[in-house]
Write a protein that holds these residues in place. Structure first.
Motif, PDB file in Angstrom:
ATOM      1  N   ASP A  91       0.836  -1.215   0.000  1.00  0.00           N
ATOM      2  CA  ASP A  91       0.000   0.000   0.000  1.00  0.00           C
ATOM      3  C   ASP A  91       0.865   1.257   0.000  1.00  0.00           C
ATOM      4  N   ILE A  92       1.982   1.215   0.734  1.00  0.00           N
ATOM      5  CA  ILE A  92       2.897   2.357   0.810  1.00  0.00           C
ATOM      6  C   ILE A  92       3.441   2.686  -0.584  1.00  0.00           C
ATOM      7  N   PHE A  93       3.975   1.659  -1.279  1.00  0.00           N
ATOM      8  CA  PHE A  93       4.550   1.871  -2.611  1.00  0.00           C
ATOM      9  C   PHE A  93       3.483   2.325  -3.606  1.00  0.00           C
ATOM     10  N   GLU A  94       2.294   1.731  -3.491  1.00  0.00           N
ATOM     11  CA  GLU A  94       1.207   2.088  -4.399  1.00  0.00           C
ATOM     12  C   GLU A  94       0.826   3.552  -4.226  1.00  0.00           C
ATOM     13  N   TYR A  95       0.715   3.996  -2.969  1.00  0.00           N
ATOM     14  CA  TYR A  95       0.350   5.383  -2.691  1.00  0.00           C
ATOM     15  C   TYR A  95       1.408   6.341  -3.240  1.00  0.00           C
ATOM     16  N   LEU A  96       2.688   6.022  -3.014  1.00  0.00           N
ATOM     17  CA  LEU A  96       3.754   6.928  -3.434  1.00  0.00           C
ATOM     18  C   LEU A  96       3.852   7.024  -4.955  1.00  0.00           C
ATOM     19  N   LEU A  97       3.672   5.902  -5.638  1.00  0.00           N
ATOM     20  CA  LEU A  97       3.697   5.943  -7.103  1.00  0.00           C
ATOM     21  C   LEU A  97       2.523   6.748  -7.653  1.00  0.00           C
ATOM     22  N   ASP A  98       1.393   6.665  -6.977  1.00  0.00           N
ATOM     23  CA  ASP A  98       0.225   7.455  -7.381  1.00  0.00           C
ATOM     24  C   ASP A  98       0.478   8.947  -7.117  1.00  0.00           C
ATOM     25  N   TYR A  99       1.048   9.236  -5.950  1.00  0.00           N
ATOM     26  CA  TYR A  99       1.397  10.618  -5.593  1.00  0.00           C
ATOM     27  C   TYR A  99       2.351  11.217  -6.641  1.00  0.00           C
ATOM     28  N   ALA A 100       3.299  10.382  -7.104  1.00  0.00           N
ATOM     29  CA  ALA A 100       4.329  10.847  -8.044  1.00  0.00           C
ATOM     30  C   ALA A 100       3.787  11.118  -9.443  1.00  0.00           C
TER      31      ALA A 100
END
Length: 448
Positions: A91-100
Motif C-alpha cells: 500500500d505504501i509503494f502504491e500510494y507513493l507511485l500514485d502521488y508521483a
C-alpha cells in the motif's frame, strides 16, 4: 558534521536524475556498498537542502506492520497525507507511485535486501507496481543495500522479479588513498606512519576515518584511544557482522579469526578449526563480500591455487587484535590488548603496507591487471605485479617496511619464473622496492 570527501560524480548524477523526473518519469537506481562506507551520508548530501522532495525509509528487521506504521507516519508528516492509513508495505509503494503522477519525488529505501526477511512477496509487488507506473510516475526510487551480492541477485538474478528494472547501478567503494591522505592532512597529522596506521584502522571507510580524526585531536598515540573503554572500535566488528551472519555467526567469526592469524588456504583453515568450511567460505565471499580469493596473477579463474584474505583492512585488524583477545575485552583489560599491538603491530602493518601500495597503484589507473605471484610450491613470492598491456609495461614490486631490506638483484632472480609464465614479449619491465620510507614519494608519483 564532518567534511564530506569525494563522491562528486555520484552526487552530480543522483541530483541530475531527480531534477529531470518531469522529463524522464520513473527512474530506479540501485546503490550498494558495505556497511559504514557512507551510502546514507552520500544520499543525504545529494538531496538535503536541494529543491527536490525526498523521503527516506529504512528496512529495519521489524514486523511488516511495524514498518507500515513507521513509514505511514513519515508520509503523513512529509506529504501532508493525514488520512492515509495503509495496511501493508505494498500500500505504501502504491500510494507513493500514485502521488508521483502529479508530484516529482525521490524515495530512498535503505537496506532494501532485508525486505526478504520482512515479506519476500513484496519484491513481486514492487515489480508489478513499477512496471505499471514507471511511464507515468515522476519518482526516483533508490534501492540501497549493504550486501552486494544479495542486491546484485535481486536486480540481476535471472529468476528474480526485479531483473533489470534498475536504470543505474552505483557501487560505493571505500575512499581511495588520496582521500585518506586529505583527511589526515586536514587534521594536521600527515606522515607515512600515520598514513599506514589509518589505512590499517579504516581501509578508507568514512565512518572509521571520522572516528580516527576525533581521536587524533585528543591523543598523539592513536592506539590509546582506539583500544579504550569508550572506543566504538571495540565492538564494531560484532555490530557490523553478527546481524548479517545471523545464527551461524560463530562459525563465520571463527573462519575470519583463522584467516587473520595467517591461515590463508582452505586446508590451513580447516586444520586450524578442525572442521570443513567449504560452504562457509563460499558464502563469506559471494554473499557477504567479507573475504577475497587471491590467485597468482598468472593463474586462470578456475585455478585451485587459492589464498583467502579478509576484504576490509579494519576487519582484518579487528580480528587479529581485538577479537583474538575477546577475554581481555570482556575483562576490560585494554592495556593487555595495547601491549599485544605494541609487540606485533610493526610486523602486521608491514604486511598491510602491501595492500596500501596495491590500492595506490589501482587508484593511479595506469594498469589493467594488478596482483601477486607465488609458484606451485608457495615459493618465489612477489608482492605486487602490475601490468599495462596497452603500453606494454610490467611493474614488479617488493614491499618492505624498511627500504634498506630491499634487494633488487634478489627480486629480479625471483621474477624469472613469473615472466616465463606470463609469456609477454617486448614488455618494458621495471623493478621497484616500495617501503614506508618512500610511501609519500610513491603516492606523489602515482596519484599526485
Amino acid at each position: 558534521m564532518q567534511k564530506f570527501y569525494n563522491r562528486e560524480k555520484e552526487l552530480k548524477l543522483l541530483r541530475k536524475i531527480s531534477q529531470n523526473l518531469t522529463t524522464h518519469k520513473g527512474q530506479l537506481s540501485v546503490m550498494v556498498g558495505r556497511r559504514r562506507v557512507g551510502k546514507t551520508r552520500l544520499l543525504n548530501e545529494a538531496f538535503a537542502g536541494q529543491d527536490v522532495k525526498y523521503l527516506y525509509f529504512f528496512i529495519s528487521r521489524k514486523t511488516e506492520s511495524s514498518l507500515v506504521n513507521e513509514f505511514a507516519a513519515i508520509i503523513q508528516n512529509e506529504l501532508g497525507a493525514k488520512f492515509f492509513q495503509p495496511q501493508s508495505l505494498k500500500d505504501i509503494f502504491e500510494y507513493l507511485l500514485d502521488y508521483a503522477k502529479t508530484n516529482p519525488i525521490t524515495v530512498i529505501v535503505d537496506e532494501f535486501q532485508d525486505i526478504q526477511r520482512v515479506n519476500p512477496s513484496l519484491f513481486s509487488d514492487i515489480q508489478n507496481l513499477w512496471d505499471s507506473s514507471k511511464q507515468s510516475s515522476m519518482m526516483h526510487l533508490i534501492c540501497c543495500g549493504s550486501l552486494y551480492n544479495m542486491m546484485t541477485r535481486i536486480f540481476k538474478g535471472k529468476d528474480e522479479p526485479l531483473l533489470n528494472r534498475d536504470d543505474r547501478f552505483f557501487k560505493i567503494q571505500p575512499l581511495k588513498p588520496t582521500y585518506i591522505r586529505s583527511v589526515i592532512e586536514d587534521h594536521g597529522k600527515f606522515d607515512a606512519e600515520t598514513m599506514l596506521n589509518w589505512w590499517c584502522l579504516s581501509g578508507g571507510i568514512p565512518k572509521y576515518l571520522e572516528w580516527l580524526a576525533n581521536f587524533a585531536s585528543e591523543n598523539d598515540n592513536i592506539f590509546e584511544e582506539v583500544i579504550s573503554d569508550f572506543s566504538p572500535f571495540i565492538k564494531e566488528g560484532t555490530h557490523r557482522l553478527v546481524e548479517d551472519f545471523g545464527s551461524e555467526h560463530r562459525i563465520y567469526f571463527d573462519i575470519l579469526g583463522a584467516i587473520s592469524q595467517g591461515n590463508t588456504s582452505r586446508s590451513q583453515i580447516e586444520n586450524y578449526l578442525g572442521i570443513g568450511v567449504g560452504v562457509h567460505l563460499e558464502k563469506l565471499e559471494e554473499d557477504f563480500d567479507s573475504i577475497t580469493k587471491m590467485r597468482p596473477i598468472t593463474s586462470k579463474e578456475t585455478s585451485r591455487d587459492v589464498r583467502y584474505s579478509i576484504s576490509d583492512p579494519f576487519l582484518k585488524f579487528w580480528f587479529r587484535f581485538i577479537h583474538a583477545n575477546k577475554s581481555a575485552v570482556e575483562m576490560e583489560n585494554y592495556a593487555y590488548i595495547r601491549r599485544h599491538i605494541a609487540r606485533d603491530f610493526e610486523t602486521y602493518s608491514g604486511w598491510e603496507l602491501e595492500s596500501l601500495f596495491e590500492a595506490i597503484l589501482m587508484e593511479s589507473n595506469q594498469f589493467g591487471r594488478i596482483g601477486g605471484y607465488w609458484d606451485s610450491k608457495g615459493k618465489n613470492e612477489i608482492d605486487i605485479v602490475a601490468i599495462n598491456d596497452l603500453d606494454k609495461k610490467i611493474l614488479i614490486v617488493e614491499v618492505k617496511r624498511n627500504q634498506q631490506k630491499y634487494k633488487e638483484a634478489k627480486l629480479i632472480e625471483k621474477s624469472h619464473d613469473l615472466l616465463k609464465k606470463l609469456k609477454l614479449k617486448n614488455y618494458e619491465i621495471t623493478y621497484r622496492g616500495f617501503s614506508l620510507d618512500n610511501l609519500i614519494e610513491v603516492m606523489d608519483e602515482f596519484v599526485g
